[in-house]
Design an enzyme around this catalytic site. Structure first.
Site, PDB file in Angstrom:
ATOM      1  N   LYS A   1      26.598  -7.361   5.556  1.00 30.32           N
ATOM      2  CA  LYS A   1      27.985  -6.961   5.319  1.00 30.32           C
ATOM      3  C   LYS A   1      29.002  -7.889   5.975  1.00 30.32           C
ATOM      4  CE  LYS A   1      27.490  -3.144   2.938  1.00 30.32           C
ATOM      5  NZ  LYS A   1      28.272  -2.864   1.758  1.00 30.32           N
TER       6      LYS A   1
HETATM    7  N1  PMP Z   1      21.628  -1.329   3.018  1.00 29.16           N
HETATM    8  C1  PMP Z   1      22.430  -1.099   4.060  1.00 29.16           C
HETATM    9  C2  PMP Z   1      21.813  -0.859   5.387  1.00 29.16           C
HETATM   10  C3  PMP Z   1      23.824  -1.071   3.874  1.00 29.16           C
HETATM   11  O1  PMP Z   1      24.624  -0.841   4.926  1.00 29.16           O
HETATM   12  C4  PMP Z   1      24.352  -1.267   2.579  1.00 29.16           C
HETATM   13  C5  PMP Z   1      25.832  -1.183   2.383  1.00 29.16           C
HETATM   14  N2  PMP Z   1      26.277   0.112   2.048  1.00 29.16           N
HETATM   15  C6  PMP Z   1      23.456  -1.489   1.521  1.00 29.16           C
HETATM   16  C7  PMP Z   1      22.110  -1.530   1.786  1.00 29.16           C
HETATM   17  C8  PMP Z   1      23.926  -1.661   0.108  1.00 29.16           C
HETATM   18  O2  PMP Z   1      24.660  -2.841  -0.093  1.00 29.16           O
HETATM   19  P1  PMP Z   1      25.861  -2.863  -1.129  1.00 29.16           P
HETATM   20  O3  PMP Z   1      26.934  -1.961  -0.576  1.00 29.16           O
HETATM   21  O4  PMP Z   1      26.307  -4.280  -1.194  1.00 29.16           O
HETATM   22  O5  PMP Z   1      25.380  -2.331  -2.429  1.00 29.16           O
END
Ligand code: PMP
Length: 452
Positions: free
Chosen positions: A44
């Site tokens: 992130k």
């Molecule tokens: N895994 C974790 C641990 C996350 O924090 C996130 C973000 N919500 C995701 C997967 C999914 O990623 P995205 O939001 O880019 O779909």
């Protein structure tokens, strides 16, 4: 000198690491894009900085401003790092489902965190979305990031994650597997890769309790799909604007248990200390085994680091309380044997009888009975020492030489807990089944059970 001007310059260019054990059952090589190498320990960081820089460009974020976001922790960490370096304040709202560690980590990097209830509708004024929105209107010079609908999120992955995957696999990638939440990672990286090679399959891993899979397959926003679940960071109860569903070829749902168990396996068996959603991603990939062939090259994204889950997935108690750990109990040991009757000896019998029984049945421990009640125990080790000292002892009565009865434990006692009872002086425990029939569990049984 070789150095980075600030910690933000260390974001990205994370390694691609081949998996060996957890994916051994698949016909093709599988690589993990290990995103916890980012300074905030998650993927992130990439989109957080991109969203802040985009807001600065558009004049939405001005010097001295406040960054506001609803975040489960990882986005917050990235935003907080950007805020420290660029001189903004941060206020985050999160849910009471998130690890306490995640909240404390955000506070450690200077953010203010407001914890909101999980099980309310997104439109409810108490939800973490609503609270973030409200604060953004109340606080002057505030910028509400909204990672769900802020398209800088997916752009970060189109610009960074996608190209890195293409270059690191030298264009050989055939499948991208991503546990998905806001949709930023999968849409951005998936879109870039498909532009390079439209045959690349993009698989999204969703959680049971999320409506994303059904929406992808039917276009229907089915709220009956939505219920509380334990997995963190993935699945949604609405469809964020970062999704371009046409980029995704398949959605696969994974249970809370399978994701958690697999995260632990990845850490133990690959030495990659991952967060919950990495476990979900690999579990989902294994569920799709039949769609893979030997020439495929699969990349799975590992979004974050296991340290954020030490009180949860990596805590045995937490796992057991949710039925996620298949713990072996005394019952498993008893059920695993043939239905032999418990060999005992009466306290009035002679020691020589005990020796005969031990030889005949090849056993080391005998519960001693009086009036059909267990009153003591005889063990080969104890007997041996006393016989050496006094060979006449074999004509003595059992009650003259017996030890304390073996401790009694319930059938649902985990095997690991038996170490409290079993030691040099005491080599076994007794348990009773539902019918009240006694069974013995010895040191040997425990070693067998733990080794299998
Ligand atoms: N895994 C974790 C641990 C996350 O924090 C996130 C973000 N919500 C995701 C997967 C999914 O990623 P995205 O939001 O880019 O779909």
């Amino acid at each position: 000198m070789k150095f980075c001007n600030s910690i933000l310059e260390t974001i990205g260019n994370t390694p691609l690491v081949k998996l060996h054990r957890v994916t051994a059952g698949l016909p093709c090589p599988v690589f993990a894009k290990v995103e916890f190498f980012n300074p905030g320990n998650s993927i992130k960081d990439r989109m957080a900085v991109k969203m802040v820089e985009e807001a600065e460009k558009q004049g939405l974020l001005k010097p001295g401003g406040t960054i506001i976001e609803g975040t489960s922790g990882n986005t917050g960490m990235g935003l907080a790092l950007a805020a420290v370096i660029k001189g903004y304040k941060c206020i985050f709202t999160t849910t009471d489902k998130q690890s306490k560690e995640k909240v404390d980590i955000l506070k450690a990097v200077g953010a203010e965190v407001i914890v909101c209830p999980t099980n309310v509708e997104p439109e409810d004024p108490r939800s973490y979305y609503s609270v973030a929105r409200r604060l953004a209107t109340e606080i002057p010079n505030a910028f509400y990031v909204n990672q769900y609908d802020n398209l800088a999120n997916r752009d970060a992955h189109y610009e960074q994650t996608g190209p890195e995957l293409w270059e690191q696999t030298e264009g050989k990638i055939t499948h991208l597997v991503v546990a998905t939440g806001t949709g930023g990672t999968i849409t951005g990286a998936g879109k870039y890769l498909k532009e390079k090679n439209p045959d690349i399959q993009v698989w999204a891993i969703d959680s049971y309790g999320s409506l994303l899979k059904k929406y992808h397959e039917t276009g229907e926003l089915d709220m009956t799909e939505v219920y509380p679940y334990i997995t963190e960071g993935i699945g949604e109860d609405f469809v964020p604007q970062n999704y371009d569903m046409s980029v995704i070829d398949h959605f696969e749902k994974v249970t809370d248990k399978d994701g958690a168990v697999m995260a632990r396996r990845i850490s133990k068996e690959e030495g990659i200390f991952v967060g919950y959603s990495a476990g979900s991603a690999v579990s989902g990939l294994l569920q799709l085994k039949s769609k893979l062939k030997p020439t495929d090259v699969v990349v799975v994204v590992f979004h974050d680091h296991g340290s954020r889950y030490v009180g949860k997935v990596y805590n045995d108690q937490w796992m057991m309380e949710r039925g996620f750990l298949d713990v072996k109990t005394v019952k498993d040991v008893v059920n695993g044997r043939r239905n032999q009757p418990l060999v005992t000896i009466d306290q009035e019998e002679k020691v020589s009888e005990a020796i005969v029984k031990m030889k005949k049945y090849d056993i080391e421990h005998l519960p001693v009975l009086h009036n059909n009640q267990i009153v003591g125990a005889i063990s080969e080790g104890g007997l041996f020492n006393r016989l050496i000292d006094d060979t006449n002892l074999k004509d003595a009565q059992i009650k003259q030489v017996m030890q304390h009865a073996f401790p009694e434990v319930s059938m649902d006692t985990p095997i690991e807990k038996l170490s409290v009872y079993i030691n040099k002086e005491n080599g076994a425990v007794i348990t009773k089944d539902d019918g009240g029939k006694p069974h013995i569990v010895t040191k040997y049984d425990i070693i067998q059970a733990l080794g299998s």
